[in-house]
Design an enzyme around this catalytic site. Structure first.
Site: not given
Length: 313
Positions: A26, A87, A107, A139, A143, A160
């Site tokens: 990426e 982005k 991703v 939310d 991905d 994360k």
């Protein structure tokens, strides 16, 4: 205006045509994930690691509205140093192309673009996932739903710990996305080796992962991805006590300042960077380099059968 297109570099095209291993990378980590000037140095190092482990790197990005699979050094530099690099998730790609924008792929979009040209192995840092309080905000990273429909092996360090890890694993199961631990039966938490959640499947070699992927493709019972969760060794993870303290502080800041939606992750990551004195950044770099090495090994072990490559433009 010419029609938007995907341009595959000559090196990547030749490798695909010959059935040689290729690993997609990426570009969001270059433009948005790492600070300058570290980002360009690390982007080059990631590609070198892929080559050192027997595969051809194919970094994906957009330059002047054109999707590139296999960025040359000029394009890498442009995305690493540009002030207006968008982005790009999947939904953003066609709009950015029509606007002639420069963009870094996430991703989701990297997976979709790579698979569309015949690349079957992709290395990244960590997946997006379900955010905390998603029951109220809805939310969730694109991905997850993208990987449910894109056939690709994704090597990552889990998600994360700022996300809702348990809910993310539940969503991956619901969406039919396979998840295996590489030499572990615990799901990694990106900065930390163990997020606290078990995995059903463990594979202990690149050859085993490649065999699982070939079976996935042969049976055809699921159209989506195989996620390979590759944790850092414990002696390379972010100090666990420091991690837990900084995460608690960050979540308190988010609640205090009523941060919501897509602003939550940047706020938490910025706090990690500042509060750990850059230790989280160093960990991030170790993660992507380790994942790039493993992805190349999987590709070189025969994860992808030889297929016809797209025309090189």
């Amino acid at each position: 205006m010419s029609e938007p297109r995907i341009r595959v570099s000559g090196e990547v095209n030749d490798a695909l045509a010959a059935g040689r291993p290729v690993v997609a990378l990426e570009s969001t980590i270059i433009s948005h994930g790492l600070p300058q000037p570290d980002n360009l140095r690390v982007a080059r190092e990631i590609e070198q690691v892929v080559r050192a482990h027997g595969a051809v790197p194919a970094t994906v990005g957009m330059v002047a509205g054109e999707i590139l699979v296999g960025l040359d050094d000029d394009a890498l530099t442009r995305l690493a140093t540009g002030d207006e690099v968008a982005k790009l998730s999947v939904r953003d790609v066609p709009i950015a192309a029509a606007r002639g924008a420069d963009g870094a792929t996430t991703v989701a979009s990297t997976s979709a673009i790579a698979a569309s040209v015949g690349i079957e192995v992709f290395a990244t840092g960590g997946l997006g996932g379900v955010h905390r309080q998603a029951g109220e905000t809805f939310d969730e990273s694109a991905d997850l739903v993208t990987l449910a429909r894109i056939p690709i092996v994704v090597v990552c360090a889990g998600v994360k710990s700022i996300l809702d890890v348990g809910a993310t694993l539940e969503r991956l199961e619901t969406l039919g996305v396979g998840v295996v631990g590489y030499r572990t039966a615990r799901f990694p938490g990106f900065f930390v080796t163990d997020s606290g959640f078990d995995l059903d499947w463990r594979l202990d070699s690149a050859e085993e992962v490649a065999a699982a992927w070939r079976a996935h493709r042969a049976f055809g019972v699921s159209p989506g991805a195989l996620v390979v969760a590759n944790p850092l060794p414990e002696d390379q993870q972010l100090d666990r006590e420091l991690h837990d303290r900084v995460l608690a502080e960050g979540l308190a800041i988010v609640e205090r300042d009523a941060v919501t939606g897509k602003e939550v992750t940047p706020v938490l990551l910025a706090h990690f960077h500042s509060a750990t004195g850059g230790a989280s950044l160093a960990t991030n770099i170790r993660i992507i380099l380790a994942n790039a090495a493993l992805a190349a090994q999987i590709a070189a072990s025969g994860a992808a059968p030889a297929t016809a490559a797209p025309e090189s433009l």
